[in-house]
Design a protein around this motif. Structure first.
Motif, PDB file in Angstrom:
ATOM      1  N   TYR A  58      44.332  37.649  87.495  1.00 30.35           N
ATOM      2  CA  TYR A  58      43.910  36.267  87.281  1.00 30.35           C
ATOM      3  C   TYR A  58      44.849  35.606  86.291  1.00 30.35           C
ATOM      4  O   TYR A  58      45.157  36.166  85.237  1.00 30.35           O
ATOM      5  CB  TYR A  58      42.474  36.216  86.760  1.00 30.35           C
ATOM      6  N   ALA A  59      45.297  34.396  86.612  1.00 29.68           N
ATOM      7  CA  ALA A  59      46.298  33.724  85.786  1.00 29.68           C
ATOM      8  C   ALA A  59      45.787  32.391  85.256  1.00 29.68           C
ATOM      9  O   ALA A  59      44.914  31.745  85.838  1.00 29.68           O
ATOM     10  CB  ALA A  59      47.576  33.489  86.590  1.00 29.68           C
ATOM     11  N   GLY A  60      46.349  31.983  84.135  1.00 31.20           N
ATOM     12  CA  GLY A  60      46.046  30.696  83.532  1.00 31.20           C
ATOM     13  C   GLY A  60      47.232  30.263  82.699  1.00 31.20           C
ATOM     14  O   GLY A  60      48.310  30.854  82.788  1.00 31.20           O
ATOM     15  N   GLY A  61      47.036  29.264  81.866  1.00 31.80           N
ATOM     16  CA  GLY A  61      48.167  28.797  81.076  1.00 31.80           C
ATOM     17  C   GLY A  61      47.761  28.001  79.856  1.00 31.80           C
ATOM     18  O   GLY A  61      46.582  27.704  79.632  1.00 31.80           O
ATOM     19  N   PHE A  62      48.764  27.675  79.055  1.00 35.09           N
ATOM     20  CA  PHE A  62      48.622  26.788  77.907  1.00 35.09           C
ATOM     21  C   PHE A  62      49.677  25.690  78.035  1.00 35.09           C
ATOM     22  O   PHE A  62      50.712  25.877  78.676  1.00 35.09           O
ATOM     23  CB  PHE A  62      48.858  27.535  76.596  1.00 35.09           C
ATOM     24  N   ALA A  88      43.144  25.007  72.520  1.00 34.54           N
ATOM     25  CA  ALA A  88      42.282  24.194  73.383  1.00 34.54           C
ATOM     26  C   ALA A  88      42.993  23.699  74.635  1.00 34.54           C
ATOM     27  O   ALA A  88      42.352  23.146  75.532  1.00 34.54           O
ATOM     28  CB  ALA A  88      41.729  23.002  72.599  1.00 34.54           C
ATOM     29  N   SER A  89      44.306  23.917  74.713  1.00 31.66           N
ATOM     30  CA  SER A  89      45.044  23.497  75.909  1.00 31.66           C
ATOM     31  C   SER A  89      44.943  24.519  77.036  1.00 31.66           C
ATOM     32  O   SER A  89      45.512  24.319  78.109  1.00 31.66           O
ATOM     33  CB  SER A  89      46.517  23.266  75.575  1.00 31.66           C
ATOM     34  N   VAL A  90      44.220  25.618  76.816  1.00 29.83           N
ATOM     35  CA  VAL A  90      44.101  26.660  77.835  1.00 29.83           C
ATOM     36  C   VAL A  90      43.521  26.069  79.122  1.00 29.83           C
ATOM     37  O   VAL A  90      42.621  25.223  79.089  1.00 29.83           O
ATOM     38  CB  VAL A  90      43.234  27.841  77.341  1.00 29.83           C
ATOM     39  N   THR A  91      44.067  26.486  80.254  1.00 29.69           N
ATOM     40  CA  THR A  91      43.570  26.014  81.543  1.00 29.69           C
ATOM     41  C   THR A  91      43.486  27.165  82.536  1.00 29.69           C
ATOM     42  O   THR A  91      44.252  28.134  82.453  1.00 29.69           O
ATOM     43  CB  THR A  91      44.488  24.934  82.152  1.00 29.69           C
ATOM     44  N   THR A  92      42.542  27.047  83.474  1.00 33.56           N
ATOM     45  CA  THR A  92      42.434  27.967  84.602  1.00 33.56           C
ATOM     46  C   THR A  92      42.062  27.127  85.828  1.00 33.56           C
ATOM     47  O   THR A  92      41.904  25.913  85.731  1.00 33.56           O
ATOM     48  CB  THR A  92      41.351  29.046  84.376  1.00 33.56           C
ATOM     49  N   ASP A  99      36.207  26.245  79.948  1.00 29.15           N
ATOM     50  CA  ASP A  99      35.339  25.922  78.816  1.00 29.15           C
ATOM     51  C   ASP A  99      34.893  27.177  78.076  1.00 29.15           C
ATOM     52  O   ASP A  99      34.824  27.194  76.840  1.00 29.15           O
ATOM     53  CB  ASP A  99      34.116  25.143  79.293  1.00 29.15           C
ATOM     54  N   GLU A 100      34.593  28.241  78.821  1.00 23.31           N
ATOM     55  CA  GLU A 100      34.171  29.494  78.190  1.00 23.31           C
ATOM     56  C   GLU A 100      35.280  30.087  77.333  1.00 23.31           C
ATOM     57  O   GLU A 100      35.033  30.599  76.236  1.00 23.31           O
ATOM     58  CB  GLU A 100      33.747  30.502  79.263  1.00 23.31           C
ATOM     59  N   MET A 115      47.730  28.976  68.235  1.00 22.03           N
ATOM     60  CA  MET A 115      48.398  30.258  68.387  1.00 22.03           C
ATOM     61  C   MET A 115      49.852  30.025  67.996  1.00 22.03           C
ATOM     62  O   MET A 115      50.456  29.028  68.416  1.00 22.03           O
ATOM     63  CB  MET A 115      48.301  30.747  69.840  1.00 22.03           C
ATOM     64  N   THR A 116      50.410  30.897  67.170  1.00 21.00           N
ATOM     65  CA  THR A 116      51.787  30.697  66.721  1.00 21.00           C
ATOM     66  C   THR A 116      52.620  31.955  66.942  1.00 21.00           C
ATOM     67  O   THR A 116      52.097  33.072  66.977  1.00 21.00           O
ATOM     68  CB  THR A 116      51.846  30.321  65.231  1.00 21.00           C
ATOM     69  N   PHE A 117      53.917  31.734  67.083  1.00 20.62           N
ATOM     70  CA  PHE A 117      54.872  32.833  67.181  1.00 20.62           C
ATOM     71  C   PHE A 117      56.068  32.467  66.333  1.00 20.62           C
ATOM     72  O   PHE A 117      56.667  31.405  66.510  1.00 20.62           O
ATOM     73  CB  PHE A 117      55.312  33.075  68.626  1.00 20.62           C
TER      74      PHE A 117
END
Length: 203
Positions: A58-62, A88-92, A99-100, A115-117
């Motif tokens: 299962y894939a998603g993104g930011f 909060a930019s996470v999407t599926t 939302d979960e 999230m930082t790198f």
């Protein structure tokens, strides 16, 4: 086609041609312009993939990524990378799941909004590749992560003429090590990252 329409179309094409003409992007790191770069958020994507019950991936993104990159092609190991990603930019493909994932059982975007790198080491791994190790902070936990990075190309963007360099990076982390343990191992612990990064030169 009417003569007036034909001439207008020809004029439009002739005026647009110079703007689109450009020197092909280079994949030779030695030809890349040194300097400070900033993330082009409109053309930078952070994708992720996990095992879904061992039945599918299962894939998603930011999105809305920001950050900076310092490049010295004559000294690749001196490169520095810093990136911020709004959780909060996470999407599926599922609005309910999206939302979960933002909630406190998963990424808890309200408490941990970014999230930082930040890179700590860049090790060349071939002419146009490198291993970039850095501190990844997710869900309030910071741990080292190594990304395999490949140069995609560098050159002037034909639309805005901004000098741009693009990379593709891949890496793997265990989400449980960052405190995101919901449904492990039913939902895979290993989170695979696929990053398409575009950076515009600032100086």
């Amino acid at each position: 086609m009417k003569p007036l329409l034909t001439s207008t179309l020809a004029l439009a094409l002739s005026l647009g041609a110079p703007a689109l003409a450009q020197t092909p992007p280079t994949r030779d790191p030695a030809q890349i312009q040194a300097g400070r770069y900033a993330v082009d958020p409109g053309h930078t994507q952070v994708g992720w993939r996990v095992s879904h019950m061992g039945l599918s991936n299962y894939a998603g993104g930011f999105s809305e990524v920001s950050g900076s990159l310092e490049l010295q092609p004559k000294d690749p190991a001196a490169a520095k990378l810093s990136v911020k990603i709004p959780v909060a930019s996470v999407t599926t493909t599922s609005a309910k799941l999206t939302d979960e994932l933002k909630g406190d059982q998963w990424l808890d975007a309200g408490k941990f909004p970014e999230m930082t790198f930040v890179s700590t080491k860049v090790a060349p791994a071939g002419k146009d590749r490198a291993k970039v190790t850095g501190d990844l902070t997710l869900h309030g936990v910071t741990r080292p992560v190594t990304l395999d990075v490949a140069l995609v190309g560098a050159g002037a963007n034909p639309l805005n003429q901004k000098y741009t360099v693009g990379f593709e990076a891949t890496g793997t982390l265990k989400r449980s090590e960052f405190g995101v343990k919901t449904y492990v191992p039913l939902i895979g612990d290993e989170l695979h990252l696929i990053i398409a990064g575009a950076f515009e030169r600032q100086d």
